[in-house]
Write a protein that holds these residues in place. Structure first.
Motif, PDB file in Angstrom:
ATOM      1  N   GLY A  41      77.425  43.618  13.422  1.00 29.30           N
ATOM      2  CA  GLY A  41      77.334  42.228  13.848  1.00 29.30           C
ATOM      3  C   GLY A  41      76.700  42.035  15.207  1.00 29.30           C
ATOM      4  O   GLY A  41      77.039  41.103  15.924  1.00 29.30           O
ATOM      5  N   ASP A  42      75.751  42.893  15.579  1.00 29.78           N
ATOM      6  CA  ASP A  42      75.114  42.817  16.896  1.00 29.78           C
ATOM      7  C   ASP A  42      74.138  41.641  16.949  1.00 29.78           C
ATOM      8  O   ASP A  42      73.764  41.074  15.931  1.00 29.78           O
ATOM      9  CB  ASP A  42      74.382  44.138  17.179  1.00 29.78           C
ATOM     10  N   HIS A  43      73.715  41.297  18.149  1.00 29.07           N
ATOM     11  CA  HIS A  43      72.798  40.182  18.401  1.00 29.07           C
ATOM     12  C   HIS A  43      71.369  40.541  17.988  1.00 29.07           C
ATOM     13  O   HIS A  43      71.000  41.712  17.935  1.00 29.07           O
ATOM     14  CB  HIS A  43      72.840  39.813  19.888  1.00 29.07           C
ATOM     15  N   ALA A  44      70.577  39.510  17.717  1.00 24.26           N
ATOM     16  CA  ALA A  44      69.144  39.695  17.437  1.00 24.26           C
ATOM     17  C   ALA A  44      68.430  39.972  18.758  1.00 24.26           C
ATOM     18  O   ALA A  44      68.959  39.660  19.823  1.00 24.26           O
ATOM     19  CB  ALA A  44      68.596  38.442  16.777  1.00 24.26           C
ATOM     20  N   TRP A  94      70.305  47.749   9.613  1.00 29.78           N
ATOM     21  CA  TRP A  94      70.563  46.518  10.378  1.00 29.78           C
ATOM     22  C   TRP A  94      71.146  45.449   9.453  1.00 29.78           C
ATOM     23  O   TRP A  94      72.116  44.773   9.803  1.00 29.78           O
ATOM     24  CB  TRP A  94      69.278  46.024  11.034  1.00 29.78           C
ATOM     25  N   ASP A  95      70.550  45.295   8.275  1.00 29.61           N
ATOM     26  CA  ASP A  95      71.043  44.300   7.322  1.00 29.61           C
ATOM     27  C   ASP A  95      72.468  44.626   6.876  1.00 29.61           C
ATOM     28  O   ASP A  95      73.314  43.741   6.766  1.00 29.61           O
ATOM     29  CB  ASP A  95      70.117  44.206   6.110  1.00 29.61           C
ATOM     30  N   ARG A  96      72.741  45.894   6.628  1.00 28.37           N
ATOM     31  CA  ARG A  96      74.088  46.316   6.229  1.00 28.37           C
ATOM     32  C   ARG A  96      75.086  46.069   7.362  1.00 28.37           C
ATOM     33  O   ARG A  96      76.206  45.609   7.127  1.00 28.37           O
ATOM     34  CB  ARG A  96      74.095  47.779   5.804  1.00 28.37           C
ATOM     35  N   ALA A  97      74.684  46.376   8.587  1.00 28.57           N
ATOM     36  CA  ALA A  97      75.571  46.167   9.740  1.00 28.57           C
ATOM     37  C   ALA A  97      75.864  44.683   9.929  1.00 28.57           C
ATOM     38  O   ALA A  97      76.986  44.308  10.282  1.00 28.57           O
ATOM     39  CB  ALA A  97      74.941  46.760  11.004  1.00 28.57           C
ATOM     40  N   ALA A  98      74.877  43.835   9.674  1.00 30.61           N
ATOM     41  CA  ALA A  98      75.091  42.385   9.793  1.00 30.61           C
ATOM     42  C   ALA A  98      76.129  41.909   8.777  1.00 30.61           C
ATOM     43  O   ALA A  98      76.885  40.970   9.050  1.00 30.61           O
ATOM     44  CB  ALA A  98      73.772  41.646   9.587  1.00 30.61           C
TER      45      ALA A  98
END
Length: 110
Positions: A41-44, A94-98
């Motif tokens: 869930g990190d920032h863009a 990245w998509d999985r972490a989001a």
């Protein structure tokens, strides 16, 4: 514990997203003393964290540029070389972490 959040409002407080994400930061890969991690869930923009010794950098997945922090030149070169080989896998991670899904470890640089 020091915060690695890129937010200008970041502090060592437990209300900081960077502080909370340090509680469980998946390690994607480890090679030549470099540790690659990605926060849930990190920032863009999409990025990963590369650590070498006591230095850390946030690296863009899209253009492999250093967004924040620094690494020694040799470590930086190895990180960029590795990331270029795994760029599509890093985008998937990245998509999985989001979505806060389990991340898959990536092959190290050999």
């Amino acid at each position: 514990m020091r915060s690695t959040c890129a937010s200008p409002a970041c502090s060592l407080s437990s209300t900081c997203p960077g502080f909370r994400s340090k509680l469980r930061v998946p390690e994607l890969c480890r090679f030549y003393g470099i540790i690659i991690r990605m926060h849930y869930g990190d920032h863009a923009p999409p990025h990963f964290h590369a650590t070498y010794g006591d230095q850390e950098a946030l690296v863009s997945i899209d253009n492999l540029a250093i967004l924040k922090g620094r690494l020694p030149p040799r470590a930086r070169g190895l990180v960029v070389e590795w990331a270029a080989l795994h760029q599509s896998e890093l985008r998937e991670a990245w998509d999985r972490a989001a979505r806060r899904e389990e991340l898959v470890r990536l092959e190290p640089l050999r």
